[in-house]
Enzyme design. Structure first.
Site, PDB file in Angstrom:
ATOM      1  N   HIS A 106       0.812  -1.225   0.000  1.00 48.61           N
ATOM      2  CA  HIS A 106       0.000   0.000   0.000  1.00 48.61           C
ATOM      3  C   HIS A 106       0.846   1.275   0.000  1.00 48.61           C
ATOM      4  O   HIS A 106       0.321   2.365   0.212  1.00 48.61           O
ATOM      5  CB  HIS A 106      -0.950   0.007   1.203  1.00 48.61           C
ATOM      6  CG  HIS A 106      -2.187   0.821   0.990  1.00 48.61           C
ATOM      7  ND1 HIS A 106      -3.235   0.396   0.211  1.00 48.61           N
ATOM      8  CD2 HIS A 106      -2.542   2.043   1.445  1.00 48.61           C
ATOM      9  CE1 HIS A 106      -4.186   1.325   0.203  1.00 48.61           C
ATOM     10  NE2 HIS A 106      -3.788   2.328   0.948  1.00 48.61           N
ATOM     11  N   ASP A 168      -7.664   4.363   8.864  1.00 48.65           N
ATOM     12  CA  ASP A 168      -9.009   4.376   8.270  1.00 48.65           C
ATOM     13  C   ASP A 168      -9.256   3.149   7.408  1.00 48.65           C
ATOM     14  O   ASP A 168     -10.397   2.707   7.265  1.00 48.65           O
ATOM     15  CB  ASP A 168      -9.193   5.641   7.421  1.00 48.65           C
ATOM     16  CG  ASP A 168      -9.314   6.893   8.277  1.00 48.65           C
ATOM     17  OD1 ASP A 168      -9.873   6.792   9.377  1.00 48.65           O
ATOM     18  OD2 ASP A 168      -8.858   7.958   7.845  1.00 48.65           O
ATOM     19  N   GLU A 279     -12.472  13.265  12.846  1.00 49.39           N
ATOM     20  CA  GLU A 279     -11.780  13.645  11.619  1.00 49.39           C
ATOM     21  C   GLU A 279     -12.540  14.778  10.944  1.00 49.39           C
ATOM     22  O   GLU A 279     -13.767  14.863  11.043  1.00 49.39           O
ATOM     23  CB  GLU A 279     -11.664  12.475  10.631  1.00 49.39           C
ATOM     24  CG  GLU A 279     -10.583  11.494  10.954  1.00 49.39           C
ATOM     25  CD  GLU A 279     -10.345  10.467   9.863  1.00 49.39           C
ATOM     26  OE1 GLU A 279      -9.455   9.613  10.055  1.00 49.39           O
ATOM     27  OE2 GLU A 279     -11.037  10.506   8.821  1.00 49.39           O
TER      28      GLU A 279
END
Length: 519
Positions: A106, A168, A279
């Site tokens: 990632h 997240d 957030e």
């Protein structure tokens, strides 16, 4: 276990001489081996080390899809010993060869690459019936670093327990996030993931396996946490757990005034026993208000929201969550009602959901699967993530959000902006953060096309130059710097410590060359 203690006076003298000479001489790694080299014939790696084009090609790309860096081979280890043997082989070779651990791939700038070296496919060690050992009495889990956080969550929830700090997106490996920091809306309350680790097993660049913690081999422990893979490959982590809640009360509030938006965020994170998640994000005029990370707003309100965005050109969304179970449902409802009354959002633009704990934590997965079905997941992701000091966030809003972003009018995808507290981090760890007590995480999580991603990259450079010219002391998170000078500025006064640790734990500069720190 390996020990890293030195006689203090001799050690300080050696380090002083070393730092003085190294700062005057650029660090390079010409000692790594070019092709060809002959480890493929080593019997220790039979059936595990491959140079097959399909494996090498897969290891050359990552989530970012903006680089393609080919290794010479890929190791599919079946045990920690396989990785140790590989690193020892490189360390003992003249010259050595580069090695990089790769989890779920990632990264977005080739950070897990090893040009002409070996990429270690950490996921090959995952076994369905192994990898996680939970202590209910100690409230921790011993976790293989190759596991995805979603796999950790599924296992711990079976026992009514859960880690407290998350990213997240849960389809990242434990070792990957702990090598960077691991942040999200929980960070303001619980700290980053690296602040919620009790113990590690690490293989250093010398091929030595060490168990480390705050009380044992502590320097290596803190070096590896947020260390960008420079000091060792994490193979096991002991993660803090707590009792798992059942559900999440999930609210969003829309703002048109940035100062009210940030003031409310900063007040909320200052409350001792406050929210479990907070957030913020910026919403631009690029179609429906939902994005791939979250389908949240009711379709019946899309036109109202888009109309407000068009009037103001951009607006801000505050997202907050409080966890609860059967015994606390009534009190949580009252708390969230009081919280709503205290905020300075645009009245009439408050939205609420009530979901399971798992559904909230795994919320990004739905968007991922939709994009994959459309063939829009494996595309370039020229992301930029920053830490911005609280004192500079209004200037950042004016110069970047309302300046560069609106002027260029190309940014699509989630644009995050939310505060966190410095006292939730540990200065001994490697991750670079601003000096102020409160700073903001800002994330430009863009998706692009293969023929236009460079325009986004150019905008990233424009943002960084604006911050540098304005002397805003902004620091990249998940950083990329094209030169060692950039890395020296990145770490600032902590560069000497980072450099010293590199020479202590990976003196031949074998590990994680894709970070481009010492190459």
């Amino acid at each position: 276990m390996a020990s890293y203690n030195f006689p203090s006076q001799i050690y300080l003298l050696v380090i002083t001489i070393f730092i003085t000479t190294t700062l005057l001489t650029p660090v390079t790694t010409n000692n790594t081996s070019p092709q060809p080299w002959n480890i493929l014939s080593n019997t220790n790696f039979a059936g595990k080390l491959t140079s097959a084009s399909s494996s090498v090609e897969a290891a050359a790309i990552d989530f970012g899809h903006v680089t393609k860096i080919f290794p010479s081979a890929v190791l599919n280890p079946s045990s920690v010993q396989d990785i140790t043997d590989l690193i020892k082989l490189s360390f003992d070779s003249q010259p050595s060869f580069p090695i990089a651990a790769r989890g779920h791939g990632h990264s977005f700038r080739g950070q897990a690459a090893a040009k002409d070296g070996v990429v270690v496919n950490m996921r090959s060690m995952v076994k369905e019936d192994r990898g996680i050992k939970v202590s209910r009495t100690g409230l921790y889990a011993d976790v293989d670093s190759a596991l995805l956080w979603i796999e950790v969550l599924n296992k711990t929830l079976e026992l009514g327990l859960t880690p407290v700090s998350w990213t997240d997106y849960l389809y990242l490996t434990v070792g990957g996030t702990l090598s960077n920091g691991g942040i999200s809306g929980q960070t303001s309350r619980y700290g980053p993931q690296i602040s919620n680790v009790l113990e590690l097993d690490v293989i250093t660049g010398k091929g030595e396996i060490a168990t480390c913690s705050n009380d044992m081999n502590s320097d290596l422990f803190y070096a590896a946490l947020g260390g960008l893979g420079q000091f060792g490959i994490i193979t096991r982590a002991r993660i803090k757990l707590e009792l798992a809640p059942k559900r999440a009360k999930w609210l969003r509030f829309l703002y048109t005034d940035f100062s009210e938006f940030t003031r409310d965020q900063e007040r909320l994170i200052s409350e001792t026993d406050g929210l479990d998640f907070l957030e913020g994000s910026v919403m631009l005029d690029h179609g429906p208000p939902d994005n791939w990370r979250s389908t949240y707003y009711p379709p019946s309100d899309h036109l109202r929201i888009v109309s407000m965005i068009k009037r103001h050109r951009l607006i801000y969304s505050l997202e907050v969550v409080k966890y609860y179970d059967e015994t606390s449902q009534h009190s949580v409802n009252e708390e969230m009602e009081e919280l709503s009354d205290s905020l300075n959002y645009v009245r009439g633009f408050m939205y609420e959901k009530d979901v399971t704990y798992m559904d909230f934590l795994n919320r990004v997965r739905t968007g991922e699967l939709k994009l994959k079905a459309k063939g829009q997941w494996d595309v370039p992701h020229p992301w930029l993530n920053l830490f911005v000091p609280k004192s500079q966030i209004s200037r950042f809003d004016y110069g970047v959000f309302k300046g560069i972003i609106l002027r260029n009018n190309i940014t699509t995808g989630p644009l995050l902006v939310y505060p966190m507290k410095r006292n939730k981090w540990n200065d001994h760890m490697s991750t670079a953060i601003p000096e102020e007590d409160v700073f903001y995480a800002v994330g430009f999580l863009r998706s692009a096309e293969f023929d236009n991603w460079e325009a986004y990259d150019k905008e990233n450079m424009e943002i960084l130059k604006f911050c540098e010219d304005a002397k805003m002391d902004v620091i990249q998170y998940l950083p990329y710097h094209a030169s060692q000078e950039g890395w020296v500025r990145h770490f600032g006064p902590r560069w000497n410590i980072f450099l010293e640790r590199k020479h202590r734990y990976d003196p031949k500069m074998i590990l994680s060359p894709g970070q481009n720190i010492f190459q």
